[in-house]
Design an enzyme around this catalytic site. Structure first.
Site, PDB file in Angstrom:
ATOM      1  N   ASP A  27       0.877  -1.161   0.000  1.00  0.00           N
ATOM      2  CA  ASP A  27       0.000   0.000   0.000  1.00  0.00           C
ATOM      3  C   ASP A  27       0.910   1.205   0.000  1.00  0.00           C
ATOM      4  OD1 ASP A  27      -2.711   1.011   0.015  1.00  0.00           O
ATOM      5  OD2 ASP A  27      -2.106   2.002   1.848  1.00  0.00           O
ATOM      6  N   ARG A  48       8.859   1.936  -3.112  1.00  0.00           N
ATOM      7  CA  ARG A  48       8.488   0.548  -3.396  1.00  0.00           C
ATOM      8  C   ARG A  48       9.719  -0.306  -3.657  1.00  0.00           C
ATOM      9  NH1 ARG A  48       5.484   1.691  -6.873  1.00  0.00           N
ATOM     10  NH2 ARG A  48       3.736   2.072  -5.483  1.00  0.00           N
TER      11      ARG A  48
HETATM   12  P1  ITT Z   1      -3.701  -1.523  -5.669  1.00  0.00           P
HETATM   13  O1  ITT Z   1      -4.431  -1.182  -4.389  1.00  0.00           O
HETATM   14  O2  ITT Z   1      -4.475  -2.429  -6.592  1.00  0.00           O
HETATM   15  O3  ITT Z   1      -2.303  -2.008  -5.447  1.00  0.00           O
HETATM   16  P2  ITT Z   1      -3.656   1.364  -6.112  1.00  0.00           P
HETATM   17  O4  ITT Z   1      -3.263   2.158  -7.336  1.00  0.00           O
HETATM   18  O5  ITT Z   1      -4.980   1.673  -5.491  1.00  0.00           O
HETATM   19  O6  ITT Z   1      -3.520  -0.176  -6.521  1.00  0.00           O
HETATM   20  P3  ITT Z   1      -2.293   2.133  -3.625  1.00  0.00           P
HETATM   21  O7  ITT Z   1      -3.564   2.224  -2.869  1.00  0.00           O
HETATM   22  O8  ITT Z   1      -1.140   1.437  -3.002  1.00  0.00           O
HETATM   23  O9  ITT Z   1      -2.525   1.461  -5.062  1.00  0.00           O
HETATM   24  O10 ITT Z   1      -1.693   3.495  -4.110  1.00  0.00           O
HETATM   25  C1  ITT Z   1      -2.193   4.723  -3.934  1.00  0.00           C
HETATM   26  C2  ITT Z   1      -1.789   5.689  -4.980  1.00  0.00           C
HETATM   27  O11 ITT Z   1      -0.557   6.313  -4.571  1.00  0.00           O
HETATM   28  C3  ITT Z   1      -1.469   5.137  -6.377  1.00  0.00           C
HETATM   29  O12 ITT Z   1      -2.604   4.872  -7.167  1.00  0.00           O
HETATM   30  C4  ITT Z   1      -0.685   6.350  -6.909  1.00  0.00           C
HETATM   31  O13 ITT Z   1      -1.552   7.373  -7.201  1.00  0.00           O
HETATM   32  C5  ITT Z   1       0.140   6.779  -5.709  1.00  0.00           C
HETATM   33  N1  ITT Z   1       1.456   6.143  -5.823  1.00  0.00           N
HETATM   34  C6  ITT Z   1       1.894   5.053  -5.166  1.00  0.00           C
HETATM   35  N2  ITT Z   1       3.131   4.706  -5.572  1.00  0.00           N
HETATM   36  C7  ITT Z   1       3.473   5.601  -6.523  1.00  0.00           C
HETATM   37  C8  ITT Z   1       4.605   5.765  -7.347  1.00  0.00           C
HETATM   38  O14 ITT Z   1       5.627   4.932  -7.299  1.00  0.00           O
HETATM   39  N3  ITT Z   1       4.614   6.775  -8.200  1.00  0.00           N
HETATM   40  C9  ITT Z   1       3.579   7.619  -8.299  1.00  0.00           C
HETATM   41  N4  ITT Z   1       2.456   7.528  -7.589  1.00  0.00           N
HETATM   42  C10 ITT Z   1       2.391   6.528  -6.691  1.00  0.00           C
END
Ligand code: ITT
Length: 210
Positions: free
Chosen positions: A76, A193
């Site tokens: 997450d 990540r």
């Molecule tokens: P899953 O729950 O299916 O994994 P998600 O896109 O909803 O997918 P998260 O809740 O973990 O994933 O992520 C929240 C958001 O944070 C993600 O959609 C991006 O907008 C942002 N985010 C996370 N990691 C990022 C990255 O490496 N680069 C840019 N934005 C990121």
């Protein structure tokens, strides 16, 4: 080869993950027939990563006994902005509402207009959770969870085509560019990540699970 089921439906994350965990066969939720929406209602990144990993581990227990030796991982992640009291944080995805990422980033850039670099601090946070395969004497698989971050500043304009989500305005001063201007290898080397997955990989290797 160890099978890892990664509890995400975000294809961009999977591309990053595949490069960091080459020794595992990586399956997706869709790939194992899990199509339910998981409600991420935890208070922290760790809670939400565990919620996702447990949901998939439960599904495997009930519907895919052939995968009982698989490890389940989930991440997450999100963005914290100091000038916005750490928002959007665990709500990074849902906080967009009807906006595109570009629109949301432009809104933030406008909100922070005029602030000097030292007040534009931001970080990407990533929690990774693992549910380990059950051993003979345990009802539930053991759980591991860890968190890593990368620090940056909110750029004054959107830059770069790589990465995804909020990458085009996440400026890393040491590299003089945003994470969207980095190659995938460069981003993985410094990202929240990338760091969290490498730490989890080390832990799994230490436990003889990879
Ligand atoms: P899953 O729950 O299916 O994994 P998600 O896109 O909803 O997918 P998260 O809740 O973990 O994933 O992520 C929240 C958001 O944070 C993600 O959609 C991006 O907008 C942002 N985010 C996370 N990691 C990022 C990255 O490496 N680069 C840019 N934005 C990121």
């Amino acid at each position: 080869m160890r099978t890892i089921v990664f509890a995400t439906s975000n294809e961009d994350k999977l591309k990053e993950i595949r490069e960091i965990l080459p020794e595992a066969e990586l399956l997706t939720m869709g790939g194992i027939g899990f199509h339910e929406e998981i409600e991420e209602n935890g208070q922290s990144f760790e809670d939400n990563a565990l919620i996702k990993a447990r949901a998939v581990a439960d599904y495997i227990r009930k519907a895919r006994p052939d995968l009982s030796d698989a490890l389940v991982l989930a991440d997450d992640s999100g963005l914290e902005i100091d000038a916005m009291d750490g928002m959007p944080g665990v709500h990074s995805h849902r906080w967009l509402g009807e906006r595109t990422y570009r629109e949301a980033m432009e809104d933030i850039i406008a909100k922070l207009d005029g602030l000097p670099d030292e007040k534009r601090g931001t970080r990407f946070v990533c929690a990774i959770a693992a549910v380990l395969p059950r051993t003979e004497d345990a009802e539930e698989g053991r759980e591991l969870v860890l968190r890593r971050t990368v620090e940056g500043i909110v750029a004054r304009s959107i830059r770069g085509e790589g990465g995804f989500g909020y990458d085009p305005f996440f400026y890393v001063p040491e590299y003089g560019c945003t994470t969207a201007e980095m190659s995938r290898e460069q981003k993985n080397a410094i990202s929240h990540r990338g760091k969290a997955l490498r730490a989890m990989r080390e832990e799994l290797l230490r436990e003889g699970l990879l």
